[in-house]
Each structure stands twice: as C-alpha cells, then as structure tokens.
Design an enzyme around this catalytic site. Structure first.
Site, PDB file in Angstrom:
ATOM      1  CG  ASP A   1       4.315  -4.200  11.102  1.00 38.10           C
ATOM      2  OD1 ASP A   1       5.191  -4.674  10.098  1.00 38.10           O
ATOM      3  OD2 ASP A   1       4.333  -2.821  11.209  1.00 38.10           O
TER       4      ASP A   1
ATOM      5  NE  ARG B   1      -2.157   0.605   3.781  1.00 36.21           N
ATOM      6  CZ  ARG B   1      -3.758   0.938   4.225  1.00 36.21           C
ATOM      7  NH1 ARG B   1      -4.855   1.310   4.574  1.00 36.21           N
ATOM      8  NH2 ARG B   1      -3.120   1.509   5.357  1.00 36.21           N
TER       9      ARG B   1
ATOM     10  CG  ASP C   1       0.363  -3.455   9.154  1.00 34.50           C
ATOM     11  OD1 ASP C   1       0.936  -2.606   9.035  1.00 34.50           O
ATOM     12  OD2 ASP C   1       1.046  -5.229   9.008  1.00 34.50           O
TER      13      ASP C   1
ATOM     14  CB  THR D   1      -1.921   6.953  -3.331  1.00 31.92           C
ATOM     15  OG1 THR D   1      -1.177   6.185  -3.582  1.00 31.92           O
ATOM     16  CG2 THR D   1      -1.072   8.285  -3.652  1.00 31.92           C
TER      17      THR D   1
HETATM   18  N1  URA Z   1      -3.729  -3.753   6.560  1.00 32.35           N
HETATM   19  C1  URA Z   1      -3.995  -3.924   8.423  1.00 32.35           C
HETATM   20  O1  URA Z   1      -3.081  -4.971   8.606  1.00 32.35           O
HETATM   21  N2  URA Z   1      -4.622  -3.350   9.328  1.00 32.35           N
HETATM   22  C2  URA Z   1      -5.708  -1.847   8.954  1.00 32.35           C
HETATM   23  O2  URA Z   1      -6.407  -2.337   9.952  1.00 32.35           O
HETATM   24  C3  URA Z   1      -5.837  -1.821   7.797  1.00 32.35           C
HETATM   25  C4  URA Z   1      -5.061  -2.784   6.571  1.00 32.35           C
END
Ligand code: URA
Length: 214
Positions: free
Chosen positions: A208, A109, A205, A113
């Site tokens: 992560d 991502r 995330d 943007t």
């Molecule tokens: N990706 C993720 O890992 N967590 C989010 O909250 C949004 C996108």
C-alpha cells in the site's frame, strides 16, 4: 527469540541503509518518497546479496597498458519479486545487473489464516543454472517467502537468496526451518509481529505504501 541453525542472515548495518530505512518507516513519508527510498535500499541490499558472485579474469587494454582484469564469471542471475511489494526492489536489482532474467510470483495473504494463496507464477527456464534472488520487502510470518521459495525450488532453482528490508524474528525462524540453505539479506530485524501478522514497529503495509493504495 533463539533462531534455528541456517544459512547466513546478514543484517546490512551500513549507515546509509539504516538512515534510508528510518526515513521510509515514518508514517508521513509520501508514496513517492517511500518508493524512491525502497529503490535506493534495494541497490544497497542488492550489492550485499551479490557480494559473493564468482569472478574470472579477462585480458583488457587500458590507455596505459595491458592487464588481466576481474569480470563476473558468467553465472547468470534471475530476480524474482513476490508480488506486489517485491516489485519495489526490482528496478534497483536490474540497475545493478541489467541483463538478469526476471520471474514473478503472485501470492496474497489470506487475512484470516495468514497463509499465502498462489495466484501467479512465471519464471524463466534453466533456473538450475542461475543464481536466483527472491525479493520481498517484508518477512513477517515468513509464510509467503517459504511458499515462494518452495515454488522456485520446484522450478529447478538451487542457488537462492532472499532479500528483504524488514524481518520479524518469527518470520526468520519459520523461514530458516523451511529453507536452511537460503541466505537472507536484510536491513533490520524488528521486535515482533502483532496479532494480525504485521511487523512492529515495521513500516505498515509495504504494498500500500509503495503503490499509494490506502
Ligand atoms: N506485509 C507488510 O507489508 N507489512 C507487514 O508489516 C507485514 C506484512
């Protein structure tokens, strides 16, 4: 938020799903616990995503008698995790259907943007004859899932489902507008996206947390 007309959005409200999701969301869950819980959720969500697989019958003999017994009708499956967090659901799906094929789509991502950038795609041939189940724990803006499914449609896939753990209403809306033919299977729909496109309350995330990279 009113959601657009689309294929079924199934929120799996089974107590085990909701319980495991709560354990995973907690910020004190360790990498190992998070990974294990995601795998367990994957099995439960996969079970629901494959609820309508076509069956046929075969003649078998039990120790007691002959019988006609149900068996999968041979429609082949392909699982496609969106890298990297989608990998956290893959082993669970393969446990349910060990013979399935696996594709991979790599998207990251652009943090400015929020648009997905493609860096990898490898899928098996003959997707038009398979049921394709795309895996991504988080449906946040929906942009990555929209792009990934566009890519597998261009590769021939027709019968597609998307399995996620959490979705934001904004992501569902974007996804349904782009792919109204693709059913969604989720564990929960959260409140909203924050200003940097993360799901709130969410779980942070997913990549992560799954790989311990923060
Ligand atoms: N990706 C993720 O890992 N967590 C989010 O909250 C949004 C996108």
């Amino acid at each position: 938020m009113a959601l657009p007309e689309c294929a079924p959005v199934t929120v799996v409200d089974h107590p085990l799903v909701q319980h495991k999701l709560t354990l995973m969301r907690r910020k004190e869950a360790s990498t190992g616990e998070f990974r294990q819980l995601l795998r367990e959720l994957g099995i439960l969500l996969g079970y629901e995503a494959m609820r309508d697989l076509p069956l046929t019958t075969v003649q078998i003999t039990t120790p007691m008698s002959d019988m006609k017994a149900p068996i999968l009708a041979g429609k082949k499956l392909c699982f496609v995790p969106i890298l990297r967090a989608g990998n956290g659901l893959l082993d669970a799906m393969l446990e349910l259907v060990p013979s399935a094929r696996v594709g991979q789509i790599g998207l990251f991502r652009d943090e400015e943007t929020l648009q997905p950038q493609k860096y990898f795609m490898k899928v098996p041939r003959g997707l038009d004859k398979r049921i394709t189940i795309v895996l991504d724990p988080m449906l946040a803006t929906g942009n990555s899932a929209v792009a990934a499914i566009q890519m597998i449609k261009e590769a021939g896939a027709k019968d597609i489902r998307l399995v996620c753990v959490l979705a934001a209403p904004e992501g569902i809306s974007t996804f349904c507008k782009a792919h109204p033919d693709v059913p969604l299977i989720l564990a929960a729909i959260d409140e909203r996206l924050n200003e940097i496109g993360y799901i709130v309350p969410g779980l942070g995330d997913a990549g992560d947390r799954l790989f311990g990279t923060k």
